[in-house]
Structure formats: structure tokens, C-alpha cells
Design an enzyme around this catalytic site. Sequence first.
Site, PDB file in Angstrom:
ATOM      1  N   LEU A 146      -2.488   1.930 -70.100  1.00  0.00           N
ATOM      2  CA  LEU A 146      -3.259   1.366 -68.986  1.00  0.00           C
ATOM      3  C   LEU A 146      -2.948   2.032 -67.642  1.00  0.00           C
ATOM      4  O   LEU A 146      -3.395   1.557 -66.604  1.00  0.00           O
ATOM      5  CB  LEU A 146      -3.023  -0.147 -68.897  1.00  0.00           C
ATOM      6  CG  LEU A 146      -3.449  -0.939 -70.134  1.00  0.00           C
ATOM      7  CD1 LEU A 146      -3.203  -2.425 -69.942  1.00  0.00           C
ATOM      8  CD2 LEU A 146      -4.907  -0.682 -70.482  1.00  0.00           C
ATOM      9  N   HIS A 148      -3.357   4.937 -64.798  1.00  0.00           N
ATOM     10  CA  HIS A 148      -4.424   5.826 -64.356  1.00  0.00           C
ATOM     11  C   HIS A 148      -3.953   7.282 -64.420  1.00  0.00           C
ATOM     12  O   HIS A 148      -2.758   7.568 -64.279  1.00  0.00           O
ATOM     13  CB  HIS A 148      -4.835   5.483 -62.918  1.00  0.00           C
ATOM     14  CG  HIS A 148      -5.475   4.149 -62.787  1.00  0.00           C
ATOM     15  ND1 HIS A 148      -4.746   2.980 -62.724  1.00  0.00           N
ATOM     16  CD2 HIS A 148      -6.782   3.777 -62.712  1.00  0.00           C
ATOM     17  CE1 HIS A 148      -5.574   1.952 -62.613  1.00  0.00           C
ATOM     18  NE2 HIS A 148      -6.814   2.407 -62.601  1.00  0.00           N
ATOM     19  N   MET A 184       5.330   4.607 -62.428  1.00  0.00           N
ATOM     20  CA  MET A 184       5.425   4.904 -63.853  1.00  0.00           C
ATOM     21  C   MET A 184       5.683   6.386 -64.102  1.00  0.00           C
ATOM     22  O   MET A 184       6.387   6.765 -65.048  1.00  0.00           O
ATOM     23  CB  MET A 184       4.152   4.467 -64.579  1.00  0.00           C
ATOM     24  CG  MET A 184       3.936   2.960 -64.601  1.00  0.00           C
ATOM     25  SD  MET A 184       5.366   2.037 -65.219  1.00  0.00           S
ATOM     26  CE  MET A 184       5.557   2.752 -66.848  1.00  0.00           C
ATOM     27  N   ASP A 199      17.946  14.697 -77.747  1.00  0.00           N
ATOM     28  CA  ASP A 199      17.469  15.624 -78.773  1.00  0.00           C
ATOM     29  C   ASP A 199      18.292  16.910 -78.797  1.00  0.00           C
ATOM     30  O   ASP A 199      18.596  17.435 -79.877  1.00  0.00           O
ATOM     31  CB  ASP A 199      15.997  15.963 -78.523  1.00  0.00           C
ATOM     32  CG  ASP A 199      15.464  16.963 -79.531  1.00  0.00           C
ATOM     33  OD1 ASP A 199      15.396  16.623 -80.725  1.00  0.00           O
ATOM     34  OD2 ASP A 199      15.121  18.096 -79.122  1.00  0.00           O
TER      35      ASP A 199
END
Length: 230
Positions: A146, A148, A184, A199
Amino acid sequence: MLLRRLSTKFAALARPFCSNARNDIATTIAELNKEMEVVFGEPPSNGFGASAANGVRKQETQSMSQGSEEGAGGLTHVGDTGEAQMVDVSPKVITNRTASASCKVMLGKRVFNLVSANQMAKGDVLSVAKIAGISGAKHTSSLIPLCHNIPLTHVRVDLKLNPDDFSVEIEGEAACSEKTGVEMEAMTAVTVAGLTVYDMCKAASKDIQISNVRLERKTGGKSGDWFRGK
């Protein structure tokens, strides 16, 4: 007998409404309609059942409306009926926005020494994680459904070895001139960088921990500036 039954049912319906009671109310209305059909020879046309059901729906609507008013500025990704939604930012004003975030990767002493000496089999851990974090910020809207798709004007990711607790401290910053913020993007940057450290080092240890992913500050937008701890 019917009057006694009606009084009992009305008393039950008069209790404070909650969402868990919807099935009980519907069942009660159906039972009353059947009893009235037996007594009068026909079901009520638009009487108790319809009005009670309408009352329940009205109460639900008022409750949702009140909740949305009280939660203004709250869960903007939830629609009026509880479904997930993407926020419409078209009415907002374009402003300069920034956000910074951080996280920590606990390596342990042995892995920390290998990373600091650049002796990991996969290569330069910090350099690869830095590039991965920058790339992650640019792909945030593909990872978080959600969010943008924001044209970023700047992304910074820094990684620093901390010998005190054998960790990698990661800081990330994102910036844009847009109608919505980049919190975000900043948090995705440090998270992807932290995952890349894992990793790169997992062959040496599976006990590595990524922790304390958090927003540190944000600027711009309608809600103004925010700083952690202030």
C-alpha cells in the site's frame, strides 16, 4: 404468551450493542416473525423485524462513524468498512520530505572479526549491504503493497562496525519532494541492508540477529517534523 415472549425478546435487544451479538439479534427477529405469522396468519409487512434490523444497521453505522472521527489521523490504510485501501494523496500539497531510520545487526565476536578484516567468503560485507540498502529504498512500493511509488531525490545508507558489542550499526536516510512521506523508504533501506549483512555472513554463523529497526526522525508534510525521544 406472545406478549410475554415479546417482552423477553425486547429486553434482550435493549442490551448494549456489540458486533458479536449480530447473529443473536437476527435469530431473535426471525423467531418473532414466525410467532407473529402463526398468531396473525401473516408475517409483519414492515414492522418489528425491519425496524429492528434498521436500528441495528444504524447503530453500526454510527459506531463506525464515531470511530473514524475519533481515529482521524489513525489507520488511514483502513476503509470505512474495514478493508485495506491505498490512501488517496491527490488533495495533499507537495513538500520537501525526509526520513531517517536505523537498525543493528549483532554478529558475535568471531564473525565481527572476519567482517572487520574483510575475510568473508562472499566479499566486502559492508559495501554490498550499502548498495543493497539503497536499492531496497527504491523498491519499497514493490515490497510494501500500500506504499506509493515515490520518486526519491536522495538515499543514504551508512554501516559502522561497533567493537563494543560486535555489531553493525546501520543508518539510512531518504528524501523526496512529494505529497507523501518517505518513512517506509528509510526503514526499508536499513532493513534490506541488515538482511544483506546476514546473507553475506550466514555461512560463518546462523546466530546473527537483526534488531531495533525503527524510525529516527521525519520532516515535512501536514503532520510536521518528528524526532525520536522528543
